[in-house]
Design an enzyme around this catalytic site. Structure first.
Site, mmCIF file in Angstrom:
data_model
loop_
_atom_site.group_PDB
_atom_site.id
_atom_site.type_symbol
_atom_site.label_atom_id
_atom_site.label_comp_id
_atom_site.label_asym_id
_atom_site.label_seq_id
_atom_site.Cartn_x
_atom_site.Cartn_y
_atom_site.Cartn_z
ATOM 1 N N ARG A 77 0.835 -1.206 0.000
ATOM 2 C CA ARG A 77 0.000 0.000 0.000
ATOM 3 C C ARG A 77 0.870 1.256 0.000
ATOM 4 O O ARG A 77 0.537 2.252 -0.654
ATOM 5 C CB ARG A 77 -0.913 -0.026 1.229
ATOM 6 N N HIS A 81 0.491 4.342 -2.577
ATOM 7 C CA HIS A 81 0.192 5.694 -2.112
ATOM 8 C C HIS A 81 1.309 6.671 -2.449
ATOM 9 O O HIS A 81 1.048 7.854 -2.678
ATOM 10 C CB HIS A 81 -0.076 5.678 -0.603
ATOM 11 N N ASN A 110 -3.812 8.493 4.605
ATOM 12 C CA ASN A 110 -2.586 7.855 5.094
ATOM 13 C C ASN A 110 -2.494 7.732 6.611
ATOM 14 O O ASN A 110 -1.884 6.790 7.124
ATOM 15 C CB ASN A 110 -1.362 8.638 4.605
ATOM 16 N N HIS A 211 -6.303 -5.896 -2.436
ATOM 17 C CA HIS A 211 -7.216 -5.875 -1.292
ATOM 18 C C HIS A 211 -7.473 -7.280 -0.742
ATOM 19 O O HIS A 211 -8.290 -7.446 0.164
ATOM 20 C CB HIS A 211 -8.542 -5.215 -1.675
#
Length: 339
Positions: A77, A81, A110, A211
């Site tokens: 992740r 990001h 975040n 996910h």
């Protein structure tokens, strides 16, 4: 006569399909090579600059995941990001300073959920001891995301990743809301968001498969488990109502696993979950709202090994987003502060 020709026709058809599949993979690899070259990235970038660089990162990531598999999901992740805000430049790692009190890592998408910063610190410190000033934090983030996928997939997601990214000097909290797709996005919003970063619909469906690991705060999907009910599977919604408060807030916002079947395994289970409506986010469920994306969901769920191959290619493509040049980038000595 007809019965003897049928197997030959079937075999020829299968061979043709296989040749087409191989050709498509080769074309996609050529395009990826061209794209990364255009961005100044290079496979084997550290072969001479710092030969043990990728080995050091993988060793640090492997140790961290053995201690806590959840940190692997955080590293994947983190790579995503970072790239979607200011490009793949490690801007997400920068700490607040008097001159910039609100960097990306404090943005709502975040904070406090983004994890893996300490693993990057350990890898960077090890690299600085061996090759001071050679390996960028931006490359460490992408190598770490790649290596996390390698370990969490049981070594099935394994790919080479070009290096040569530089670290950015700009990190702004408000840009996280502008560029990171929230879990409430519908399909058209998701497609537009990915398109602005040079990613297509297939990339969207494939990268959504991450996910299948990690955890989510209840606030990210609380609107889907209340009343009136959403399109979420009723049984899953009932379980989540027992795990989540009715009105989650910053002080009371528990986390739950995103994939109830294989929570610590990076695999294609996510797509089976989508088809069974056993996913948390509106953005996950949105993949069934068009014929094109629904077909891709079915393919990724049904064809053994397909998603892992596509995920590897999509991660390489994503890792080339808006790479910095010498004019606006550097190799930080400490990933948390600019030089």
């Amino acid at each position: 006569m007809g019965s003897t020709r049928a197997p030959c026709s079937s075999s020829l058809s299968e061979q043709t399909a296989e040749m087409a599949r191989v050709a498509a993979i080769l074309v996609s690899c050529v395009l990826l090579l061209a794209a990364t070259s255009c961005h100044g990235l290079k496979y084997g970038y550290y072969n001479r600059r710092c030969p043990p660089a990728e080995f050091i990162v993988r060793k640090v990531v492997g140790k961290a995941i053995r201690q806590n598999p959840g940190i692997g999901a955080g590293l994947i992740r983190l790579a995503f990001h970072d790239c979607f805000v200011q490009g793949c430049d490690a801007s997400v790692l920068l700490d607040p300073t008097p001159a910039n009190p609100r960097p990306e890592k404090l943005g709502p998408p975040n904070f406090p959920s983004l994890r893996g910063f300490e693993v990057i610190d350990v890898a960077k410190a090890a690299l600085e001891r061996v090759c001071p000033g050679k390996v960028s934090c931006a490359d460490v983030v992408q190598f770490a995301g790649r290596d996390a996928a390698f370990f969490l997939s049981g070594y099935k997601v394994d790919y080479a990743l070009p290096g040569g990214r530089l670290d950015g000097r700009v990190s702004l909290e408000n840009e996280t809301l502008a560029f990171l797709p929230p879990p409430s996005f519908n399909l058209s919003e998701l497609v537009d968001n990915f398109r602005t970063k040079g990613l297509d619909v297939d990339d969207l469906v494939v990268l959504s498969g991450s996910h299948t690991i990690g955890r989510s705060h209840c606030s990210s999907f609380s609107d889907r488990i209340g009343t009136p009910p959403s399109d979420m599977n009723a049984g899953l919604a009932a379980v989540l109502r027992r795990q989540c408060p009715a009105n989650p807030n910053f002080n009371n916002d528990p986390t739950v696993v995103q994939d109830i079947f294989t929570p610590n395994r990076l695999d294609n289970q996510y797509y089976n979950n989508v088809l069974r409506r056993k996913v948390l986010f509106k953005s996950d469920a949105a993949l069934l709202t068009s014929t094109e994306t629904a077909r891709k969901v079915v393919e990724n769920a049904a064809v053994r090994g397909m998603w892992e191959r596509k995920f590897a290619r999509a991660m390489v493509k994503m890792a080339a987003i808006e790479v910095k040049t010498a004019a606006n980038g550097e190799v930080r000595r400490n990933c948390r502060v600019v030089n």
